[in-house]
Motif scaffolding. Structure first.
Motif, PDB file in Angstrom:
ATOM      1  N   LYS A   1       0.842  -1.189   0.000  1.00 57.11           N
ATOM      2  CA  LYS A   1       0.000   0.000   0.000  1.00 57.11           C
ATOM      3  C   LYS A   1       0.878   1.241   0.000  1.00 57.11           C
ATOM      4  CE  LYS A   1      -4.339   1.464   0.911  1.00 57.11           C
ATOM      5  NZ  LYS A   1      -5.556   0.974   0.277  1.00 57.11           N
ATOM      6  N   ASN A   2       0.514   2.165  -0.843  1.00 60.82           N
ATOM      7  CA  ASN A   2       1.174   3.466  -0.775  1.00 60.82           C
ATOM      8  C   ASN A   2       0.573   4.253   0.379  1.00 60.82           C
ATOM      9  OD1 ASN A   2       2.941   3.231  -3.002  1.00 60.82           O
ATOM     10  ND2 ASN A   2       1.235   3.544  -4.388  1.00 60.82           N
TER      11      ASN A   2
ATOM     12  N   PRO B   1       6.245   2.666  -0.431  1.00 51.94           N
ATOM     13  CA  PRO B   1       5.057   1.880  -0.105  1.00 51.94           C
ATOM     14  C   PRO B   1       5.262   1.066   1.153  1.00 51.94           C
ATOM     15  CG  PRO B   1       6.280   0.815  -1.854  1.00 51.94           C
ATOM     16  CD  PRO B   1       6.975   2.136  -1.586  1.00 51.94           C
TER      17      PRO B   1
ATOM     18  N   GLN C   1       8.331  -0.871   6.013  1.00 48.96           N
ATOM     19  CA  GLN C   1       8.328   0.395   5.287  1.00 48.96           C
ATOM     20  C   GLN C   1       9.729   0.975   5.235  1.00 48.96           C
ATOM     21  OE1 GLN C   1       5.343   3.207   6.430  1.00 48.96           O
ATOM     22  NE2 GLN C   1       5.509   4.202   4.460  1.00 48.96           N
TER      23      GLN C   1
END
Length: 265
Positions: free
Chosen positions: A78-79, A86, A107
């Motif tokens: 997920k950004n 991401p 991350q």
DNA sequence: GGAATTTGACCTGA
DNA sequence: TCAGGTCAAATTCC
């Protein structure tokens, strides 16, 4: 690393319950895959998303987010708003087999070489798997000029606990593998009362002196939960003993020798 | 063909 | 309402 890291450490416990479950500062530090003793909730989709904040989680900063002694399976990416990189979502590969709800978020935090990753672990491993290779533990005693610090390097042979496919993927994700990587370095600096834990994808710089010994025969770490909890990983092996001493087989090391009255390691 | 990853959609919580 | 977390079908890889 037998006690929760002090402020500024590489580990931050985000969930107060996790800290409480861990006990006071003198209690054993509960590692990723550790001994929180918190039972996972029901795993229905609805329940799994309920009360995110209540889930035990802890944060680790590392250069090698994928090498922590466990097998992970990616399930999402997920950004994140306001983040260049991401966020990658992983769960334990044994989630279905052994109802292990351990998961982690990875991350990247910067563009450094190697890049630094923030890894947020959620739930301890209940899979009881110990996919740990025989580590080549190297304690690198400091040169006098570097202060009262101890470096412990874990040179994993790697291939013993993961298949070639995953190794290749992880190499691709990060950078070409150096011989013998990954390695983990623990730095204990009794002067600054700080200690860092980092994992490096490459060799450490040479030090003035070093000695090698194996962890074979290392006693199992004391568990705060009955039944043993998670597997005895490379990471666990060090963290547990450090409040008193590091003990590798026939070798032991007293980190506080010459620094009496201070057990804030 | 099986297993892992990718990716868009869906759902939850703040 | 929106950002974040998870699901699951599609895709890729071995």
């Amino acid at each position: 690393m037998a006690s929760p890291p002090p402020k500024g450490e590489s580990f931050d416990f985000e969930d107060p319950r996790a800290q409480e479950a861990m006990g006071s500062a003198s209690a054993s530090y509960s590692p990723p895959g550790g001994v929180f003793g918190i039972s996972p909730p029901e795993s229905s989709r609805r329940d799994s998303r309920k009360r995110r904040k209540d889930r035990p989680s802890w944060v680790k900063h590392t250069f090698t987010p994928h090498f922590d002694g466990h097998l992970w399976r990616k399930y999402g990416q997920k950004n994140i708003k306001d983040s260049v990189f991401p966020r990658l979502y992983y769960r334990c590969s044994y989630r279905e087999d052994k109802q292990c709800l351990a998961s982690k978020l990875v991350q990247q935090e910067n563009h450094e070489d190697p890049p630094l990753f923030k890894v947020t672990y959620t739930y301890e491993h209940t899979c009881n798997t110990a996919p740990v290779p025989t580590p080549d533990v190297v304690a690198e005693l400091p040169a006098p000029a570097t202060g009262d610090a101890l470096f412990l390097r874990f040179n994993s042979t790697g291939a013993g606990h993961r298949d070639a496919h995953r190794m290749e993927q992880e190499r691709h994700y990060q950078q070409p593998a150096a011989p013998g990587w990954p390695s983990m370095m623990l730095s204990f600096d009794s002067n600054s009362q700080q200690h860092e834990q980092c994992t490096f994808p490459s060799e450490l710089p040479p030090t003035a002196s070093s000695s090698s010994f194996s962890t074979e025969g290392l006693p199992a770490p004391p568990s705060t939960t009955d039944g043993g909890g998670d597997g005895f990983s490379t990471w666990d092996s060090l963290r547990y003993g450090l409040n008193d001493h590091v003990h590798f087989g026939d070798h032991s090391y007293l980190p506080n020798s010459g620094n009496d009255g201070d057990d804030n390691y």
